[in-house]
Design an enzyme around this catalytic site. Structure first.
Site, mmCIF file in Angstrom:
data_model
loop_
_atom_site.group_PDB
_atom_site.id
_atom_site.type_symbol
_atom_site.label_atom_id
_atom_site.label_comp_id
_atom_site.label_asym_id
_atom_site.label_seq_id
_atom_site.Cartn_x
_atom_site.Cartn_y
_atom_site.Cartn_z
ATOM 1 N N LYS A 68 0.876 -1.187 0.000
ATOM 2 C CA LYS A 68 0.000 0.000 0.000
ATOM 3 C C LYS A 68 0.902 1.222 0.000
ATOM 4 O O LYS A 68 2.044 1.154 0.477
ATOM 5 C CB LYS A 68 -0.869 0.009 1.261
ATOM 6 C CG LYS A 68 -2.078 0.899 1.161
ATOM 7 C CD LYS A 68 -3.248 0.220 0.453
ATOM 8 C CE LYS A 68 -4.369 1.192 0.159
ATOM 9 N NZ LYS A 68 -5.561 0.501 -0.357
ATOM 10 N N ASP B 259 -6.908 4.347 -4.759
ATOM 11 C CA ASP B 259 -7.594 4.205 -3.469
ATOM 12 C C ASP B 259 -8.212 5.579 -3.202
ATOM 13 O O ASP B 259 -8.417 6.355 -4.148
ATOM 14 C CB ASP B 259 -6.611 3.783 -2.364
ATOM 15 C CG ASP B 259 -7.303 3.390 -1.054
ATOM 16 O OD1 ASP B 259 -7.919 2.320 -1.008
ATOM 17 O OD2 ASP B 259 -7.244 4.162 -0.067
#
Ligand code: NDP
Length: 444
Positions: free
Chosen positions: A126, A166
């Site tokens: 991430k 995201d």
């Protein structure tokens, strides 16, 4: 002291001040206790949990850029490469002022198990920045993305690490990031997913997380002899996941009555008119309050409180810890019997425990929102084959993957004597594959 408790203490001591990361690790380790206790000696010997809770690598860097007034701005950039036991790192980039190392470590850790659950060969990672795209001009967003990628491109690649979108990172940002990667590295490769359709993107990627969430919700209901048709649904957020969850829920006959953003929420008893939401959010990047100005009979309320609206099914699709114990109690008191998480860790630990205690249908984010990353992996497959599949082909595979995830999660919960506890099921099923691959690869 048990191995799980020892590792949890170590995680808290070695990662001070990282509350979200502690929360995510604790939730996973608590539900893995059943599995770990059965193999304690073997796992201790190989330091499996110590390795599993320590990212393989974290890159943290400066992102300087110039705003429209000519002033220099400096943001923080990160990529957390958490675990590559089962494939290249894969996970989104988040651009939001709240981004810090703790949040990205929690998201990267969750991603490891989520990606494993998809059954596809992708590890977990991430990244992101504390940059806020809200209110910035296109030129400013481009300047930021180019600077961010100028550093990040040293650490990613189609077989190494493949970021995606995201919160705050949609098609526009992915386009600017991809352009800069190609320019610097001279490679036209599938290094990012969520790309535009004219340069290697996959049909159905935009819809995938929201659609996948609804497919798995429908599957849960089906096993109880129910369906979404005729159900009243509340969805939080009004971004990518929320919009496409609403679209698919409506297509399956549900009535979605509420959506929100970080300022407040709208309630439309007749059912949300999604074309108006898309125009506000996807075209004009406006606020959800504008919906109430356009749709007679709908109501906008400033602030939190969306979970006080009565519904059969709740789909939290905004952000972490947006639904607390009080919200959970109100939801259930108003008749809600099914919650599926589109966002990552939207329910606090106390809210999750309450749902489990009350035995409602509850699917945690790492299973319920895995359709996004699964479709990203399908985009990677198409890129390496130099092929584009049709919408129906991708959507069909997505649906099969979500049903497969439901089966894995449900089966793991039953095998360990906690049938119906999909939190434990998701953690166990995700863990089994990663643990096996890590053990096979030695102490790395
Ligand atoms: P978007 O940026 O498209 O939308 C996010 C939405 O949530 C917006 O409506 C935003 O409101 C709201 N929101 C964000 N932060 C907060 C906050 N602190 N408080 C209240 N509302 C907030 O993001 P996505 O839809 O892509 O992501 C939503 C969630 O889904 C995240 O948890 C993400 O990690 C998760 N997810 C996303 C995937 C994807 O494919 N996109 C895949 C898997 C999970 P505002 O506009 O006011 O900020």
């Amino acid at each position: 002291m048990s191995y799980v408790s020892e590792v949890m203490e170590r995680v808290v001591a070695k990662n001070p001040g990282e509350a979200e990361f502690h929360q995510a690790v604790k939730e996973v380790l608590d539900s893995l206790a059943l599995v770990i206790d059965a193999h304690e000696e073997e796992f201790r010997k190989s330091g499996l949990l110590e390795r599993l809770t320590e990212p393989e690598r974290i890159v943290s860097f400066r992102v300087p850029w110039v705003d429209d007034k000519g002033a220099v701005q400096v943001n923080k950039g990160y990529r957390v490469q958490f675990n590559s036991a089962i494939g290249p790192y894969k996970g989104g980039l988040r651009f939001h002022p709240s981004v810090n190392q703790s949040i990205l470590k929690f998201l990267g850790f969750e991603q490891v198990f989520k990606n494993s659950l998809t059954g596809l060969p992708i590890g977990g990672g991430k990244g992101g920045s504390d940059f806020d795209p809200k209110g910035k001009s296109d030129r400013e967003v481009m300047a930021f993305c180019q600077s961010f990628m100028t550093e990040l491109c040293k650490y990613i690649g189609a077989d190494q690490d493949v970021p995606a979108g995201d919160i705050g990172v949609g098609g526009r940002e992915i386009g600017y990031l991809y352009g800069q990667y190609k320019r610097i590295r001279g490679l036209y490769e599938g290094v990012l997913t969520g790309k535009g359709l004219t340069y290697g993107g996959s049909l159905a990627r935009t819809q995938a997380t929201g659609y996948g969430l609804v497919y798995i919700t429908q599957e849960m209901l089906k096993h109880e002899g129910q369906s979404l048709a005729g159900k009243t649904v509340v969805v939080s957020g009004s971004g990518n996941v929320a919009i496409y969850a609403t679209e698919k829920a409506q297509a399956l006959g549900a009535k979605v009555v509420a959506l929100s953003d970080s300022n407040g929420y709208i309630y439309d008893a007749d059912g949300i008119k999604l074309d108006i939401v898309k125009e506000i959010k996807e075209v004009r990047r406006g606020r959800i309050s504008e919906y109430a100005e356009k749709v007679a009979g709908s109501v906008y309320t400033e602030g939190k409180g969306i979970w006080s609206i009565a519904c059969d099914v709740a789909l939290p699709c905004a952000t972490q810890n947006e639904l607390n114990l009080e919200d959970a109690k109100v939801l259930l008191a108003n008749g809600c019997t099914c919650v599926a998480e589109g966002a990552n860790m939207p329910s606090t630990r106390e809210a999750t425990d309450y749902f489990l205690e009350k035995k409602i249908l509850f699917m945690p984010g790492k299973a319920a929102n895995a359709g996004g990353v699964a479709t990203s992996a399908l985009e990677m497959s198409q890129n390496s084959q130099r092929l584009s599949w049709t919408f129906e082909e991708v959507d069909g595979k997505l649906k099969d993957i979500m049903i497969g995830i439901y089966e894995k999660v449900s089966d793991a919960a039953s095998r360990y004597g906690v049938a119906g506890n999909f939190v434990a099921g998701a953690n166990i099923a995700g863990f089994e594959k990663v643990a096996d691959a890590m053990n096979a690869q030695g102490i790395v």
